[in-house]
Every structure is written in structure tokens, then in C-alpha cells.
Design an enzyme around this catalytic site. Sequence first.
Site, PDB file in Angstrom:
ATOM      1  N   THR A 119     -40.299 -40.451  34.128  1.00  0.00           N
ATOM      2  CA  THR A 119     -40.366 -39.352  33.163  1.00  0.00           C
ATOM      3  C   THR A 119     -39.641 -38.108  33.660  1.00  0.00           C
ATOM      4  O   THR A 119     -39.575 -37.848  34.873  1.00  0.00           O
ATOM      5  CB  THR A 119     -41.837 -38.993  32.896  1.00  0.00           C
ATOM      6  OG1 THR A 119     -41.902 -37.806  32.085  1.00  0.00           O
ATOM      7  CG2 THR A 119     -42.594 -38.723  34.174  1.00  0.00           C
ATOM      8  N   TYR A 142     -49.907 -35.985  35.481  1.00  0.00           N
ATOM      9  CA  TYR A 142     -49.088 -37.070  34.942  1.00  0.00           C
ATOM     10  C   TYR A 142     -47.751 -37.141  35.668  1.00  0.00           C
ATOM     11  O   TYR A 142     -47.332 -38.209  36.139  1.00  0.00           O
ATOM     12  CB  TYR A 142     -48.872 -36.869  33.446  1.00  0.00           C
ATOM     13  CG  TYR A 142     -47.758 -37.714  32.887  1.00  0.00           C
ATOM     14  CD1 TYR A 142     -47.841 -39.108  32.926  1.00  0.00           C
ATOM     15  CD2 TYR A 142     -46.615 -37.136  32.330  1.00  0.00           C
ATOM     16  CE1 TYR A 142     -46.812 -39.897  32.433  1.00  0.00           C
ATOM     17  CE2 TYR A 142     -45.592 -37.922  31.826  1.00  0.00           C
ATOM     18  CZ  TYR A 142     -45.692 -39.299  31.880  1.00  0.00           C
ATOM     19  OH  TYR A 142     -44.664 -40.075  31.400  1.00  0.00           O
TER      20      TYR A 142
END
Length: 331
Positions: A119, A142
Site C-alpha cells: 500500500t 495499517y
Amino acid sequence: MKQTVLVTGGCGYIGSHIVYDLLDHDYDVVVVDNLSNSRRDILPMDVTFYQADIHDTERLYDILRMHAIKIVIHMAAFISVEESVRNPLTYYHNNVEGTRSLLAACLKNNITKILFSSTGAVYQSSEKPLKEHDPQIPSSPYGHSKLMAEQLIADTVAASDINAVILRYFNVAGAERAGRTGQQGLSATHLIARTVQVAAGDLDVLTVMGNDYPTQDGTCIRDYIHVSDLATAHRTVLEQNFPERLKIFNCGYGKGYSVKDVIDHAKKIIRADLNVRIAERRPGDAIQVVADNSALLNETLWRPEHDDLETIIDTAWKWYQRERLVSVPNT
């Protein structure tokens, strides 16, 4: 001879697009998914499917061995920044320990290549498009969990014969034009998904988390990539041999849109007014994150086909109109 690819999380939003793209290009696909946030019926019933958890190393080992798999695309993960701030241990367990479990099964089966779903959240906010070697300073659990999983993969590559490609996704949105798959149900938290839910009347309000950021209109800026282009990026790098045994690519378009930009585009495309509410900033959100995608363009054959915000929003809206007939009961 057909290649067989195992896709973890293959019933999910991005994973299902990857599976369909592989099937369309004559690959055999084996899917592993625990269905915690997805549906089996999003994929054709003749796709080989196992309802299994990536933490079950022995089960993964058996599946890999049974199908003589040599290539793995690892998609299974929790992905909400907001949720990761509330429940960090859950994210480290799933995204880091789950990756460790999968790698252990891969080593035991002599896997030759792994593609990992990472990501743009591994980067810190930047006014300039981000290159792969720019500092990775995540602002959320995250992002940290994904960066830790990247390190697990890098260390495993260094200690074994596995080759790996890490794809750092920026904001993924839209749906394939053929209408076979898209974002599922009302659980999606990304901006464009929430926007079409409000436009359809399934959510009362679109909440903008902060309008006091140091940007032109005060809202955060992101790089949005169409999910179908992201799926073809996986197949493109899968089919390519790189001189380096570990490669990292940013997957985006190199164009940033603010939250307000997205909402304004959506109003025009969907032709609906949107009930928008401004709330306080959300913990873990970066100000601006835009990809420098020059490495992916220069070192692979990948070329985007849907790189405009209008197409992304339009395909998301058309998919959701189909999807809501399945997932939203009539009242």
C-alpha cells in the site's frame, strides 16, 4: 502448459478482479479466502476454491502441494486505516502474522514467485509524487503492518530461492466494465465507494474527515487507480522476469485529487446531490499521497487503460447499482 496461480483473498474486491483477469488470460487459478469480508459467489463456481485462513500454515502447505503451485499472489489482509487505529493488534496479527504463515508454507513448497499486495500507506505525506525509495514512515497501524510484511518478504527472499514483487497500491476504486465483480456490500470505507452509497440512498450522509488540511481546498489529496488497471499490473509483473530477485512498484497514475474534487466529479457523473457533512480529522490520515509510477511504466509492459476519475466513478456507480439489488433488502 497453463500456469496455476494461488490467490489469497481472491474473493475480495481487488482479489476478484485479479482472478477474473487471470482467467481471461488462460491461467488456472486456485483461490484461498476465509470469507470474512467477501462472498464466494462473486467468482465462477468452477474456480477451485478453499475456504481457509492464511494463519493455517499446514492447510496452505497442503493446498500448494496438491495443485503443484509455484506462483502466489497474496491479497488477504485487513485494509481500513480507521479500524487499524482502533484495533492495532488485530491488524498486526492478520497482516503480519498471516504473511509469515503463508511464507512458511511457500518455503516448504519451493514457491518460485510471490506477488504481494502492499500500500501507499507505507509512505509519509508528501507534496511531490512518491518514488519507491522515498522514506517509508507510515502514519497508521495499517501502514506499519504492511511495511512489516514487506520486510518479512524481503528477508525471506534473501534467505531462499523465492523471487518477489511488492506492489504498493494507492487508492483503488471503480469496477470492471463487464460487470462481473466490484466492491461488495455496504462495508467499504473508501471515499468513492461511500460516495456511490450515499448517491443511491443507502447511506444518509457522506462524511468528510477534515477540511482544514494545508491543501488548496482543505481536504486530503489521493491518487486513485482503477481496479482493472491494478489487476493487469499484477499479470504484467507476473509474466516478467526481473534481474533483481525483489522488486517494488508503486501502482497509481501520478495524479492527485482532493476529497472535494472527487465529490464534485461524482455529483456531475451520477447527477445526484450528495448530503455532505464535515467532521474532524481522522487519526492516521496523511495529507497528500500520490504515486510516482515511472518505474512501473519504464520497467514493465503495463499501460493503464482507465486513468481518469470520471471512468473510475462511473464504473463504481454502475456496479453498485447492480450490487445493491443483491445486498440491500427491499423496504
